[in-house]
Design an enzyme around this catalytic site. Structure first.
Site, PDB file in Angstrom:
ATOM      1  N   GLU A 108      43.626  36.105  37.054  1.00  0.00           N
ATOM      2  CA  GLU A 108      43.290  36.068  35.641  1.00  0.00           C
ATOM      3  C   GLU A 108      44.624  36.097  34.887  1.00  0.00           C
ATOM      4  O   GLU A 108      45.447  36.978  35.145  1.00  0.00           O
ATOM      5  CB  GLU A 108      42.440  37.294  35.277  1.00  0.00           C
ATOM      6  CG  GLU A 108      41.897  37.199  33.880  1.00  0.00           C
ATOM      7  CD  GLU A 108      41.092  38.428  33.451  1.00  0.00           C
ATOM      8  OE1 GLU A 108      40.736  39.254  34.307  1.00  0.00           O
ATOM      9  OE2 GLU A 108      40.856  38.531  32.235  1.00  0.00           O
ATOM     10  N   ARG A 147      42.619  45.820  49.331  1.00  0.00           N
ATOM     11  CA  ARG A 147      43.788  45.511  48.513  1.00  0.00           C
ATOM     12  C   ARG A 147      44.995  46.325  48.968  1.00  0.00           C
ATOM     13  O   ARG A 147      44.856  47.333  49.661  1.00  0.00           O
ATOM     14  CB  ARG A 147      43.494  45.736  47.037  1.00  0.00           C
ATOM     15  CG  ARG A 147      43.161  47.175  46.663  1.00  0.00           C
ATOM     16  CD  ARG A 147      43.109  47.350  45.146  1.00  0.00           C
ATOM     17  NE  ARG A 147      42.328  46.324  44.465  1.00  0.00           N
ATOM     18  CZ  ARG A 147      42.766  45.637  43.404  1.00  0.00           C
ATOM     19  NH1 ARG A 147      43.959  45.835  42.923  1.00  0.00           N
ATOM     20  NH2 ARG A 147      42.001  44.758  42.830  1.00  0.00           N
ATOM     21  N   LYS A 205      47.111  46.218  36.513  1.00  0.00           N
ATOM     22  CA  LYS A 205      47.773  45.491  35.417  1.00  0.00           C
ATOM     23  C   LYS A 205      47.772  46.310  34.150  1.00  0.00           C
ATOM     24  O   LYS A 205      48.708  46.256  33.360  1.00  0.00           O
ATOM     25  CB  LYS A 205      47.025  44.189  35.150  1.00  0.00           C
ATOM     26  CG  LYS A 205      47.289  43.113  36.147  1.00  0.00           C
ATOM     27  CD  LYS A 205      46.611  41.841  35.673  1.00  0.00           C
ATOM     28  CE  LYS A 205      46.331  40.928  36.838  1.00  0.00           C
ATOM     29  NZ  LYS A 205      45.311  39.934  36.492  1.00  0.00           N
TER      30      LYS A 205
HETATM   31  P1  ATP Z   1      42.958  43.926  37.344  1.00  0.00           P
HETATM   32  O1  ATP Z   1      44.149  44.827  37.567  1.00  0.00           O
HETATM   33  O2  ATP Z   1      42.814  43.484  35.937  1.00  0.00           O
HETATM   34  O3  ATP Z   1      41.716  44.369  38.035  1.00  0.00           O
HETATM   35  P2  ATP Z   1      43.569  42.125  39.435  1.00  0.00           P
HETATM   36  O4  ATP Z   1      44.799  42.844  39.881  1.00  0.00           O
HETATM   37  O5  ATP Z   1      42.358  42.115  40.262  1.00  0.00           O
HETATM   38  O6  ATP Z   1      43.235  42.550  37.982  1.00  0.00           O
HETATM   39  P3  ATP Z   1      43.453  39.258  39.284  1.00  0.00           P
HETATM   40  O7  ATP Z   1      44.245  38.363  38.424  1.00  0.00           O
HETATM   41  O8  ATP Z   1      41.995  39.261  39.115  1.00  0.00           O
HETATM   42  O9  ATP Z   1      44.061  40.679  39.084  1.00  0.00           O
HETATM   43  O10 ATP Z   1      43.837  39.039  40.790  1.00  0.00           O
HETATM   44  C1  ATP Z   1      43.928  37.789  41.408  1.00  0.00           C
HETATM   45  C2  ATP Z   1      43.671  37.936  42.871  1.00  0.00           C
HETATM   46  O11 ATP Z   1      44.576  38.839  43.453  1.00  0.00           O
HETATM   47  C3  ATP Z   1      42.286  38.469  43.118  1.00  0.00           C
HETATM   48  O12 ATP Z   1      41.680  37.699  44.135  1.00  0.00           O
HETATM   49  C4  ATP Z   1      42.508  39.875  43.558  1.00  0.00           C
HETATM   50  O13 ATP Z   1      41.532  40.289  44.456  1.00  0.00           O
HETATM   51  C5  ATP Z   1      43.889  39.810  44.213  1.00  0.00           C
HETATM   52  N1  ATP Z   1      44.563  41.090  44.116  1.00  0.00           N
HETATM   53  C6  ATP Z   1      44.803  41.808  43.005  1.00  0.00           C
HETATM   54  N2  ATP Z   1      45.395  42.984  43.290  1.00  0.00           N
HETATM   55  C7  ATP Z   1      45.551  43.013  44.633  1.00  0.00           C
HETATM   56  C8  ATP Z   1      46.094  43.963  45.553  1.00  0.00           C
HETATM   57  N3  ATP Z   1      46.611  45.122  45.156  1.00  0.00           N
HETATM   58  N4  ATP Z   1      46.074  43.642  46.876  1.00  0.00           N
HETATM   59  C9  ATP Z   1      45.579  42.479  47.289  1.00  0.00           C
HETATM   60  N5  ATP Z   1      45.049  41.548  46.485  1.00  0.00           N
HETATM   61  C10 ATP Z   1      45.026  41.796  45.166  1.00  0.00           C
END
Ligand code: ATP
Ligand code: MG
Length: 569
Positions: A42, A267, A277
């Site tokens: 996003e 994650r 974020k």
């Molecule tokens: P928010 O912090 O707003 O929940 P997010 O970190 O999930 O957002 P996105 O932009 O939705 O951010 O993430 C893009 C992709 O990265 C998604 O598929 C998410 O699952 C993956 N992602 C985000 N954070 C992690 C993490 N810590 N480890 C592994 N994958 C991640």
């Protein structure tokens, strides 16, 4: 690395559970042998090391199985999204070494198709316009232990729903006054299945579609449709979406359209840092750090500025692998991967961070000798360079002690040490200022020891790095430590916030550092090793008149130490 088959998983290595699924699917021909993954950020913030795990997984699988990976922006929420984030994300993915072709994809490009599919669900009697407020919707939803209640608007006729939905789109209603909901089951044990909202009214300009829309799709509705439109085979996401998978499946089945497989993994969490974020934004907005690319941030921009190489980050992602259990990875492991890469690739130079002046009383006043120094002992092809040696030199303050304890083998009064690539020197005299601070050492050098050992066989116990005053460059050097003092700064503590655990000593700025002249033309983000002091890189703030370096990491590999200990016990 491009998306050719790099076959990283060949050999005895075991496939992780996701690669195993993909391998099995390729064998059975489930997707006609196709592999198409996606990374769907996003655009509401900068990418961080957690995203790198997801990027390396999705792009890595595509590369290994001869498939492709789409970079798709999940830009369904107009309020928090910006072009600045889109640009930085594209830059970061490329920097990590992945290719996604010319075209980046945007969820917002599919808004019209999503709308048509919503109309289709209404016609099938599987979606309805609901007039409950957000608060009422929450109350009607029930709880984990109690079933929800049907909305009074649940049984509107198809005609009325179609009419209201088109008027929602036309902008007739105010924000939050109506939603489109899926008609599933208000008593479903999974709360996500209790008539979830598909569309909300929001009169807000979108960074790409402008004012075209005043209804916006919710994530759960949009995401599967985006995957379906693109023909994704394996839709890989993090564990928190496991409970949403039944809904992902329900929407695609209800529409009867192409249906990718959603697979969840844990994650990445790292010690001494935060990854959400929202929290990273807070660090930037409240000026706890200098910006998104502050070298202490776990963002890819921050790590890059700190001196991390894409290779180190990719190697880290490979080592941590993927599984189904949430855990926290030791930051020391990331640094270990970094050191492994930097040790191989970093040119060595000499820099004195906290200079102590040394005058060689028996060295000719204006003489400068150029000493041959090895650029990288790990890489013979890196060759050698010449560093100047002169009567006045600098060594580290820490490398001298007036009254050395037993285990201190470096320079002390009357003692001899080697200056790397140069001569043995002996300390004859300590000069102090009026306050008793040591300001200079008077030493003598032994001309017979140039570049090697003493002909008479006498030994020294230490070799020091140094910088000659002749041709020395002045620099500012920034030393970093973890941003937080606690391993888990996010652990909830009564009356405390994660910012209460910020490390107030995470940045230390040294000025008046002395650097050998070979770094005269250094460019931002160049990496090197300052001998004995650690890995450093040139900061973008650096100019020809004022050099600035960031310490990327010290030389001490705490992870390797832990592993050694574990092996021996
Ligand atoms: P928010 O912090 O707003 O929940 P997010 O970190 O999930 O957002 P996105 O932009 O939705 O951010 O993430 C893009 C992709 O990265 C998604 O598929 C998410 O699952 C993956 N992602 C985000 N954070 C992690 C993490 N810590 N480890 C592994 N994958 C991640
Ligand atoms: Mg997310």
């Amino acid at each position: 690395m491009t998306q050719e088959n790099t076959n990283q998983t060949a050999g005895p290595e075991r496939l992780d559970f996701i690669r195993q699924i993909v391998a099995d699917d390729c064998k059975t021909g489930k997707w006609d042998g196709r592999v198409l993954t996606r990374f769907p950020p996003e655009p509401n913030g900068y990418l961080h090391i957690g995203h790198a795990k997801s990027i390396c997984l999705n792009f890595g699988i595509a590369a290994e199985f001869g498939g492709r990976c789409n970079l798709r922006f999940d830009d369904t929420n107009p309020c928090k999204e910006e072009q600045e984030y889109v640009d930085s994300i594209i830059h970061d993915v490329r920097w990590l070494g992945w290719e996604f072709g010319e075209k980046t994809l945007f969820g917002s490009d599919y808004f019209e198709q999503m709308y048509l599919w919503a109309v289709d669900l209404i016609q099938k009697g599987k979606a309805y316009v609901c007039d409950l407020t957000a608060e009422e919707t929450r109350q009607y939803r029930g709880t984990l232990t109690q079933p929800g209640k049907d909305s009074p608007f649940r049984n509107r006729s198809v005609e009325e729903n179609l009419d209201l939905f088109s008027r929602m789109r036309a902008g007739e209603f105010g924000d939050g006054t109506r939603t489109l909901k899926a008609k599933i089951d208000m008593a479903h044990p999974n709360i996500n299945m209790r008539d979830p909202v598909m569309y909300r009214i929001l009169h807000a300009a979108h960074h790409r579609t402008g004012d075209d829309w005043c209804i916006y799709p919710m994530y759960d509705w949009a995401h599967g449709l985006e995957d379906s439109i693109e023909g994704i085979t394996h839709s890989i996401c993090t564990l928190e979406f496991e409970n949403h998978r039944p809904l992902y499946d329900w929407f695609l089945d209800a529409l009867g359209i192409y249906h990718p497989q959603q697979i969840e993994f844990a994650r990445l969490n790292l010690t001494y840092t935060v990854m959400s974020k929202r929290k990273l934004l807070r660090l930037v907005q409240d000026k706890f750090v200098r910006g998104w690319d502050d070298p202490r941030m776990p963002t890819l921009g921050g790590l890059r500025r700190r001196g991390y190489s894409p290779e180190a980050i990719r190697s880290f992602c490979k080592i941590i692998s993927v599984n189904k259990f949430n855990s926290t990875v030791d930051f020391a492991l990331l640094e270990h991967c970094l050191r492994e890469d930097l040790n191989r690739t970093s040119p060595r130079v000499m820099a004195v961070l906290r200079p102590l002046k040394v005058v060689l009383t028996n060295y000719p006043d204006d003489q400068v000798e150029w000493m041959e120094a090895v650029n990288n002992p790990e890489d013979p092809a890196a060759g050698t360079r010449n560093v100047p040696f002169s009567k006045v030199l600098y060594i580290e303050q820490d490398d001298f002690m007036e009254e050395p304890p037993k285990k201190f083998f470096r320079l002390a009064p009357g003692r001899e040490v080697r200056l790397r690539y140069a001569y043995f020197i002996r300390c004859d005299e300590v000069i102090k200022d009026a306050d008793g601070n040591i300001v200079e050492l008077r030493c003598t050098y032994d001309p017979a020891t140039r570049g090697g050992d003493a002909p008479d066989g006498r030994k020294v116990k230490a070799t020091l790095h140094w910088v000659a005053d002749a041709h020395a460059l002045d620099a500012e050097v920034r030393l970093y430590d973890h941003l937080f003092t606690k391993e888990d700064p996010e652990a909830v503590e009564e009356g405390k916030d994660f910012t209460d655990h910020l490390n107030t000593d995470s940045l230390q700025t040294l000025t008046g550092c002395k650097i050998e002249p070979s770094l005269k033309d250094t460019a931002p983000l160049d990496r090197c090793q300052f001998e004995r002091m650690g890995y450093f890189c040139t900061d973008p703030d650096s100019t020809a008149n004022k050099l600035v370096f960031n310490r990327t990491a010290t030389l001490k590999d705490t992870w390797a130490k832990i592993q050694k200990k574990e092996k021996s016990s």
